[in-house]
Write a protein that holds these residues in place. Structure first.
Motif, mmCIF file in Angstrom:
data_model
loop_
_atom_site.group_PDB
_atom_site.id
_atom_site.type_symbol
_atom_site.label_atom_id
_atom_site.label_comp_id
_atom_site.label_asym_id
_atom_site.label_seq_id
_atom_site.Cartn_x
_atom_site.Cartn_y
_atom_site.Cartn_z
ATOM 1 N N UNK A 82 0.832 -1.206 0.000
ATOM 2 C CA UNK A 82 0.000 0.000 0.000
ATOM 3 C C UNK A 82 0.868 1.259 0.000
ATOM 4 N N UNK A 83 2.025 1.156 0.638
ATOM 5 C CA UNK A 83 2.895 2.318 0.784
ATOM 6 C C UNK A 83 3.713 2.604 -0.471
ATOM 7 N N UNK A 84 4.149 1.546 -1.151
ATOM 8 C CA UNK A 84 5.076 1.746 -2.275
ATOM 9 C C UNK A 84 4.535 1.282 -3.627
ATOM 10 N N UNK A 85 3.362 0.664 -3.645
ATOM 11 C CA UNK A 85 2.919 0.045 -4.890
ATOM 12 C C UNK A 85 1.869 0.782 -5.693
ATOM 13 N N UNK A 86 1.356 1.903 -5.171
ATOM 14 C CA UNK A 86 0.219 2.533 -5.841
ATOM 15 C C UNK A 86 0.395 4.035 -6.086
ATOM 16 N N UNK A 94 15.365 -2.092 -0.553
ATOM 17 C CA UNK A 94 15.778 -3.194 -1.415
ATOM 18 C C UNK A 94 14.799 -3.396 -2.567
ATOM 19 N N UNK A 95 13.513 -3.295 -2.275
ATOM 20 C CA UNK A 95 12.490 -3.476 -3.307
ATOM 21 C C UNK A 95 12.610 -2.406 -4.388
ATOM 22 N N UNK A 96 12.756 -1.152 -3.969
ATOM 23 C CA UNK A 96 12.853 -0.038 -4.910
ATOM 24 C C UNK A 96 14.167 -0.113 -5.690
ATOM 25 N N UNK A 108 13.932 -2.582 -8.406
ATOM 26 C CA UNK A 108 13.067 -2.071 -9.480
ATOM 27 C C UNK A 108 13.796 -1.083 -10.373
ATOM 28 N N UNK A 109 15.063 -0.782 -10.039
ATOM 29 C CA UNK A 109 15.847 0.148 -10.849
ATOM 30 C C UNK A 109 15.523 1.606 -10.586
ATOM 31 N N UNK A 110 14.987 1.896 -9.382
ATOM 32 C CA UNK A 110 14.630 3.283 -9.055
ATOM 33 C C UNK A 110 15.676 3.962 -8.174
ATOM 34 N N UNK A 155 5.026 -9.111 -1.468
ATOM 35 C CA UNK A 155 5.711 -8.440 -0.361
ATOM 36 C C UNK A 155 5.828 -9.333 0.866
ATOM 37 N N UNK A 156 4.788 -10.137 1.131
ATOM 38 C CA UNK A 156 4.848 -11.068 2.261
ATOM 39 C C UNK A 156 5.962 -12.086 2.047
ATOM 40 N N UNK A 157 6.076 -12.569 0.827
ATOM 41 C CA UNK A 157 7.136 -13.526 0.476
ATOM 42 C C UNK A 157 8.513 -12.906 0.714
ATOM 43 N N UNK A 158 8.679 -11.633 0.292
ATOM 44 C CA UNK A 158 9.949 -10.924 0.506
ATOM 45 C C UNK A 158 10.233 -10.744 1.994
#
Length: 439
Positions: A143-147, A191-193, A196-198, A303-306
């Motif tokens: 919700x925080x980083x995906x939308x 790490x996620x961002x 994603x190459x950001x 995200x839960x998996x990560x």
């Protein structure tokens, strides 16, 4: 600004707008809004963790141990335990972590391991808390980083973040997530961002080593232990400001200054420099992400998996490296020797009991909470300085360093130790200056 993205701004549907607003609000409320429930005021994620602890009861210890076993054995199941020397060492420490967890859970071993400041501290305060906090946080991370919220805030914060900390505007979310939520959640976002190459390699390193400190919850524990709660607002805000000033300095010196400005992926998505119509462009960027985002269930599952993967990497090393640090502090003079790195500064600043402060700062490399036990009976100025430094130095081997090393961000242990020394010295000088002026 990409003209295609700007042109799309008029084509966004009400669904895109609602998805951006509602999902972002859920993320903000869950991570950043303290709520008073059952006599405790904290963020909702922390309340959820508290409820889960009560539901699971003593079973939470066994749940955490299952995660330790899973994380400790995974390098061997995946057959990558001997990828390089660092991986070999940490794979061995993970096995030791399984053994340590087993010893604690079944009360096996010498009595000194079960003193309150040894294995019970590691398991109850860190392992159990992180085993629940990271997965719960990961569920709401989408919700925080995906939308679109990160892109929206990123454009607005660009004029501040880039010149001062050399990071994109979107990194403001990481910084706040660490202070209000947890360094582990902040690193999960980073790490996620990054993947994603950001973020570039340098940007990811700056964020991981400069913003991902312990949360306000840990700061409260430090303040209570040191008797600083009467100065809570001053302690909190001065620590936050000092932490970010130190980060602004360390990004301009070795080793961070020498880090690559390249992206880890070929399909990178760097932040576009915006000069005009900032709010409109921020809105357009957010809705573009909202429009192209995956559905909520899929994002949540990813995200839960990560999150589960991250706690599998962290928990075994907390039980092994953390315990090693505690044993070294108890039975060897190593931290007295390391304290001489900081003694010239504590002496020049004419702080009370300069050697005691220097030793307590040295111990923070093992676990950020340990210095408070050493300095607890010292003068108020000493306690304030150590209280600030234990937060602002950011890096410690019982949790944050293994957490960083479990990400894909390319940084070595040697570089992390150098950054820790730099941050500790700079934090010491700034905290002493503030403390001497106040007290």
């Amino acid at each position: 600004m990409n003209p295609q993205k700007t042109a799309l701004s008029h084509a966004h549907s009400t669904k895109d707008v609602l998805k951006f607003i509602i999902c972002s609000l859920i993320g903000l409320i869950m991570f950043f809004v303290p709520v008073n429930l059952m006599g405790t005021s904290t963020i909702l994620i922390d309340h959820i963790v508290t409820v889960l602890k009560k539901i699971l009861g003593n079973g939470v210890n066994y749940y955490a141990f299952i995660i330790i076993i899973f994380g400790g054995l995974s390098p061997f199941f995946q057959k990558n335990w001997n990828k390089d020397n660092v991986t070999i060492v940490f794979s061995i420490f993970k096995i030791i972590g399984i053994i340590s967890g087993f010893m604690f859970l079944f009360n096996i071993g010498p009595a000194f391991l079960f003193e309150p400041g040894m294995m019970p501290f590691l398991y109850d305060k860190l392992v159990v808390s992180l085993s629940l906090l990271i997965p719960v946080g990961a569920v709401f991370l989408s919700f925080l980083v995906g939308y679109g919220l990160m892109e929206f805030i990123g454009v607005l914060m660009q004029p501040i973040m880039k010149p001062i900390w050399k990071t994109p505007g979107r990194s403001a979310i990481d910084a706040v997530a660490s202070f209000v939520g947890s360094y582990s959640l902040g690193l999960l976002i980073t790490n996620k961002v990054f993947l994603q190459g950001k973020y570039t390699i340098k940007e990811a390193v700056i964020i991981a080593t400069g913003f991902s400190t312990v949360s306000a919850t840990f700061m409260i524990i430090v303040a209570k232990t040191l008797g600083l709660m009467e100065l809570w607002n001053f302690y909190f805000w001065s620590t936050l400001i000092i932490t970010f000033i130190v980060t602004a300095i360390t990004v301009r010196i070795y080793p961070i200054s020498k880090k690559s400005d390249a992206y880890i992926t070929e399909s990178n998505d760097p932040e576009v420099i915006v000069k005009n119509n900032r709010f409109k462009i921020a809105w357009d960027e957010a809705l573009q992400v909202s429009h192209s985002s995956e559905n909520i269930l899929k994002n949540t599952f990813i995200n839960l998996k990560d999150g589960i993967k991250m706690i599998g990497n962290i928990l075994p090393t907390i039980m092994s490296i953390g315990l090693l640090g505690l044993l070294l502090a108890k039975f060897t003079p190593i931290f007295d020797i390391l304290g001489y790195i900081f003694y010239p500064f504590t002496a020049l600043l004419q702080l009370p009991e300069p050697m005691l402060i220097a030793k307590s700062l040295a111990i923070s490399i093992a676990e950020m909470f340990l210095p408070t036990n050493i300095i607890i009976d010292a003068p108020l100025l000493s306690k304030y300085v150590v209280g600030v430094c234990s937060i602002s130095s950011v890096l410690f081997f019982s949790a944050s360093i293994p957490c960083i090393l479990s990400t894909e961000i390319p940084i070595s242990i040697k570089e992390l130790v150098i950054i820790w020394i730099e941050r500790t010295i700079l934090s010491l000088i700034l905290a002493a200056m503030v403390g001497i002026f106040l007290f």
